[in-house]
Scaffold this motif. Structure first.
Motif, short mmCIF file in Angstrom:
data_model
loop_
_atom_site.label_atom_id
_atom_site.label_comp_id
_atom_site.label_asym_id
_atom_site.label_seq_id
_atom_site.Cartn_x
_atom_site.Cartn_y
_atom_site.Cartn_z
N ALA A 32 42.61 54.25 31.64
CA ALA A 32 41.31 53.70 32.03
C ALA A 32 40.15 54.16 31.15
O ALA A 32 39.01 53.76 31.38
N THR A 33 40.40 54.96 30.15
CA THR A 33 39.33 55.56 29.35
C THR A 33 38.37 54.54 28.76
O THR A 33 37.15 54.72 28.78
N GLN A 34 38.92 53.45 28.21
CA GLN A 34 38.08 52.51 27.46
C GLN A 34 37.08 51.75 28.31
O GLN A 34 36.18 51.12 27.78
N ILE A 35 37.23 51.79 29.63
CA ILE A 35 36.27 51.07 30.49
C ILE A 35 34.86 51.62 30.27
O ILE A 35 33.92 50.87 29.98
N LEU A 36 34.71 52.93 30.38
CA LEU A 36 33.38 53.51 30.19
C LEU A 36 32.95 53.42 28.72
O LEU A 36 31.77 53.20 28.42
#
Length: 516
Positions: A32-36
């Motif tokens: 989920a890192t790339q969401i922020l």
């Protein structure tokens, strides 16, 4: 309408931006890192890396209390850390829309377990949306904020590595303006104390029928007619798996929870056989089995209970899986520490010092457990190395070392260090400071003095932080200096009290980038 190729993570981020969010928070964690990261780089929204997922969720909830919209994103095990405020926030409710985007990791490609976050949503009694493709990831996120405000509840977007890390075409929409601030005091609804919680729980229970009505209104779950007496219940991305069959079978497409059980009952009772496919645990299959004995899936043994499902098991059931010779298969290549990694040099010195037992943590340095280093004896979860070491030494075992990364120490290692000092234990804490959350893509930390937006901020002094926690000694070494590192480790193992060795050198990949 023109379409753009987007990563699943980016699509969720874009949906939140279009919904007019004022704030986004996260702690780095694959998938989920790339969401922020997308929000930080592609919008004016205030985007922050938090020290851990609990803090990230609490700050996002605080933004919701102002009447504005907030997105909080994390990986599935991060929700364990955030579960305390998450569970209670459903009781207190939200004001501005609050969406929690969770990335599950079936197959444990970069995780320590395969837990299914849909059960957390059910546990908290909130809606959970599970997109089947990249376009739905954006659209559902956008709608989630509206539904969050209609219900006065947080809403979860649950997706998995395969969707979050794949690209797909997306039609973009216009970006809504952020909402006006409307902060109101309402202690009967905002303070979780005994005199309020039973009443709030009762009101949460009353909202369950409204949740089901809204899910039905938006037709997130629907029956797609087909031919024959064999049907498929497909949850989230598994709908695409079903389409890979190229069969005109009846399909019940599930994209939102809680599922209307009557819908499942009406579907399965008209068919001779139903195959339930879902990534994660057999949540929907368990419901389907209440209404039919002719259910095939994970509980029947037709599909694996562990690992990522993927399309292959479904193709196998229908006799459409091509056989591959052994030589055609790609050999597995386990991850290793990069050439020149400072952690590699640290572990060489640690092995020479011959500790009795080494407790590890989550991060690049976990790879030190692999040959030829074989330097770690246990790894549990974020921040657990110091706590585990404390448990071992409390039983009289000497020369125990705990290894933890700089970001992980800030995440949940600090309370464990204080606990070890407070209880007068004898152990060595090794903090491997490589100046980034390296394994998830070199995100900054409070120790680097750089925010998610790339702005300069106050830089936390790790040495002073450890001293203020009460450590008996704190020594900083360069892991490339093997002799000095070995001597510091040996002294820390042999001396009484809680001793800290900070092995400080930037990640080899980050160092190259800084020089270029």
């Amino acid at each position: 309408m023109e379409k753009t190729l987007m990563l699943g993570c980016d699509a969720i981020a874009r949906g939140a931006i279009e919904a007019g969010i004022s704030y986004a928070s996260s702690y780095p964690g694959t998938p989920a890192t790339q969401i922020l990261e997308y929000i930080a780089k592609n919008s004016n929204v205030k985007a922050e890396w938090s020290v851990n997922e609990k803090v990230a969720y609490e700050v996002a909830y605080g933004v919701s209390l102002t009447g504005r919209r907030a997105l909080c994103s994390m990986k599935h095990v991060g929700l364990n850390v955030a579960s305390d405020p998450f569970m209670t926030s459903a009781y207190l409710g939200v004001r501005g829309g609050l969406v929690l985007a969770v990335g599950d990791d079936p197959g444990a490609y970069s995780s320590q377990n395969e837990q299914d976050s849909r059960f957390y949503a059910s546990f908290a009694k909130i809606p959970c949306f599970e997109p089947s493709d990249i376009q739905e990831a954006k659209d559902m996120t956008y709608l989630a904020f509206e539904i969050s405000e209609r219900l006065g509840l947080p809403v979860m977007i649950r997706s998995i590595t395969r969707l979050l890390h794949c690209y797909g075409p997306v039609s973009l929409g216009s970006i809504n303006s952020e909402k006006e601030i409307k902060l109101e005091k309402n202690p009967d609804y905002l303070i979780a104390v005994p005199k309020n919680v039973v009443r709030l729980h009762r009101e949460l229970n009353k909202k369950q029928e409204k949740i089901k009505e809204i899910i039905k209104e938006y037709e997130f779950n629907k029956i797609l007619p087909g031919k024959g007496k064999i049907g498929i219940i497909a949850c989230g991305i598994t709908y695409l798996y079903a389409k890979e069959l190229e069969e005109s079978l009846p399909i019940l497409k599930i994209s939102a929870y809680p599922v209307d059980e009557d819908l499942i009952k009406n579907f399965v009772t008209t068919l001779d056989e139903v195959i339930v496919i879902e990534e994660g645990y057999p949540l929907v299959e368990t419901i389907a089995r209440k209404y039919s004995l002719n259910i095939r899936g994970k509980l029947s043994g037709d599909l694996p209970l562990e690992g990522e499902l993927g399309v292959e098991p479904l193709l196998k059931i229908f006799g459409k899986l091509k056989s591959f010779e052994t030589e055609d298969k790609i050999l597995l290549r386990p991850p290793t520490l990069c050439p020149g990694c400072p952690h590699r040099e640290f572990y060489k010195a640690l092995n020479e010092a011959r500790p009795t037992f080494v407790t590890g943590d989550i991060g690049c340095y976990t790879l030190g457990a692999n040959p030829p280093l074989t330097a770690i004896d246990t790894c549990l979860c974020m921040g657990a190395s110091i706590s585990k070491a404390a448990g071992v030494v409390s039983q009289g075992i000497k020369r125990v070392a705990a290894v933890i990364g700089d970001s992980t120490f800030i995440h949940t290692g600090i309370p464990a260090l204080i606990n070890a000092v407070y209880n007068k234990l004898n152990l060595l804490v090794c903090i491997l400071d490589n100046s980034a959350v390296a394994m998830t893509g070199h995100q900054p930390t409070p120790l680097t003095g750089i925010t998610a937006k790339g702005e300069e901020t106050k830089k936390i002094d790790l040495v002073e932080l450890c001293r203020s926690c009460g450590a008996d000694s704190v020594e900083v070494v360069d892991p490339y200096d093997k002799k000095a590192t070995y001597e510091a480790i040996k002294k820390g193992l042999d001396n009484p009290g809680v001793n800290v060795v900070i092995a400080r050198r930037a990640c080899i990949l980050l160092a190259k980038r800084l020089k270029s």
